[in-house]
Scaffold this active site. Structure first.
Site, short mmCIF file in Angstrom:
data_model
loop_
_atom_site.label_atom_id
_atom_site.label_comp_id
_atom_site.label_asym_id
_atom_site.label_seq_id
_atom_site.Cartn_x
_atom_site.Cartn_y
_atom_site.Cartn_z
N CYS A 178 6.63 124.56 69.73
CA CYS A 178 5.63 124.43 68.67
C CYS A 178 6.28 123.84 67.43
O CYS A 178 7.33 124.33 66.99
CB CYS A 178 5.03 125.80 68.36
SG CYS A 178 3.98 125.82 66.88
N CYS A 183 19.22 108.86 84.91
CA CYS A 183 19.74 107.66 85.57
C CYS A 183 18.66 106.58 85.61
O CYS A 183 17.52 106.83 86.03
CB CYS A 183 20.20 108.00 86.98
SG CYS A 183 20.76 106.56 87.93
N CYS A 196 17.90 105.87 89.81
CA CYS A 196 17.25 106.87 90.67
C CYS A 196 16.32 107.81 89.90
O CYS A 196 15.62 108.62 90.51
CB CYS A 196 18.29 107.68 91.42
SG CYS A 196 19.31 108.76 90.38
N CYS A 205 30.85 114.35 72.23
CA CYS A 205 31.17 112.92 72.32
C CYS A 205 29.91 112.05 72.21
O CYS A 205 30.01 110.83 72.29
CB CYS A 205 31.87 112.61 73.64
SG CYS A 205 33.48 113.41 73.81
N CYS A 254 41.16 109.28 85.64
CA CYS A 254 41.03 108.68 84.31
C CYS A 254 40.92 107.17 84.50
O CYS A 254 41.64 106.57 85.31
CB CYS A 254 42.27 109.02 83.47
SG CYS A 254 42.31 108.18 81.86
N CYS A 268 32.78 110.74 78.94
CA CYS A 268 32.19 110.43 77.64
C CYS A 268 31.41 109.12 77.67
O CYS A 268 31.60 108.29 78.56
CB CYS A 268 33.29 110.34 76.58
SG CYS A 268 34.28 111.83 76.44
N CYS A 298 44.30 110.29 77.06
CA CYS A 298 43.55 109.05 76.87
C CYS A 298 42.25 109.31 76.11
O CYS A 298 41.79 108.47 75.33
CB CYS A 298 43.26 108.38 78.22
SG CYS A 298 44.72 107.64 79.00
N CYS A 346 53.05 106.78 91.74
CA CYS A 346 51.72 107.25 91.33
C CYS A 346 51.50 108.70 91.74
O CYS A 346 51.61 109.04 92.92
CB CYS A 346 50.65 106.36 91.96
SG CYS A 346 48.95 106.90 91.60
N CYS A 363 34.06 121.67 95.86
CA CYS A 363 34.51 122.00 97.21
C CYS A 363 36.05 122.01 97.28
O CYS A 363 36.65 122.84 97.95
CB CYS A 363 33.97 120.99 98.22
SG CYS A 363 32.18 121.10 98.44
#
Length: 268
Positions: free
Chosen positions: A70, A139, A142, A153, A193, A204, A214, A242, A262
């Site tokens: 309201c 989205c 979809c 952010c 990242c 973000c 970062c 890596c 999961c």
């Protein structure tokens, strides 16, 4: 002028006896000049103005639902005459609230002082806390709500002048990124990242995943050329190889690993 009530019929005197002279939504026409809807809270507005308020919906890309309250007392807008418009909006709100609360628990923020302390702003209201803490967007492809990062952010999103067609959920960003969980959907897909070989802990601008460092230096990494793998936060070369095994898209490109819920990835 007719009165559309939300309770059993009652007898009213002059229109000013149950509301101000003018509709508090349009502020142009007197209540007596058009059909009026009275909400459960007791406040009355033009029926057409109330419908338009609900149909206009969101004031920004972020899905917030203050318009379902309201305008005068912030109680929920309720009246059977408005149900055709209200029903899908309530369903969307409940879906976003459920997702936000689940994420809050997953990230362990349901024990925040603001929730568990009697003096907290959201004492015993975890869903309300989650709705303010997280940002969800619709989205463009979809038409489903998706997690768009921390609300803190959000300001940076508008600095980028994001358009509605740029708001795409993880399941719709492209064939190479379509990863969904049959149990948890797309809300808990783990990403690297975008700018280094680390797991992302921030999402973000509704488009970009960052690791901690970062994210803290996003103005630097978003304007620098992408570094080749293996690289650590802020483009630091990793001589040991890596940490993600090199099995990811080039830095500068979004990459998903699968369902964090999961896999129980604590870094997500």
């Amino acid at each position: 002028m007719s009165l559309v009530e939300s309770t059993a019929p009652r007898t009213y005197g002059r229109v000013p006896s149950y509301g101000p002279d003018y509709c508090s939504i349009c502020y142009t026409d007197a209540l007596r000049d058009a059909d009026v809807v009275q909400l459960l809270c007791g406040h009355a507005f033009h029926l057409d103005c109330t419908r338009k308020l609900l149909e206009h919906k969101f004031v920004s890309h972020r899905l917030t639902f203050h318009f379902l309250l309201c305008p005068l007392c912030k109680a929920p807008i309720e009246n059977p005459a408005l149900d055709p418009v209200l029903a899908p909006l309530k369903a969307l709100r409940d879906d976003v609230r459920r997702k936000a609360k689940t994420r809050l628990i997953f990230e362990g923020l349901d024990k925040s002082t603001d929730i568990v302390s009697p003096s907290g702003r959201f004492y015993n209201k975890p869903a309300e806390f989650a709705m303010e803490h997280y940002a969800y967007y619709m989205c463009f492809k979809c038409k489903q709500p998706y997690f768009g990062g921390a609300a803190q952010c959000e300001g940076a999103v508008w600095d980028h002048d994001v358009k509605a067609e740029e708001l795409i959920c993880p399941a719709c960003v492209g064939p190479e990124q379509v990863q969904t969980c049959s149990k948890h959907g797309t809300d808990y897909i783990a990403f690297k990242c975008r700018y280094c070989c680390s797991y992302a802990v921030y999402f973000c601008f509704s488009t970009t995943h960052f690791c901690e460092m970062c994210h803290s230096n996003n103005a630097v990494v978003t304007t620098a050329p992408p570094h080749l793998c293996p690289t650590g936060p802020l483009g630091k070369h990793l001589p040991g190889g890596c940490p993600l095994g090199g099995k990811h898209a080039p830095n500068g490109v979004e990459h998903a690993f699968g369902c964090a819920m999961c896999a129980n990835l604590s870094s997500f």
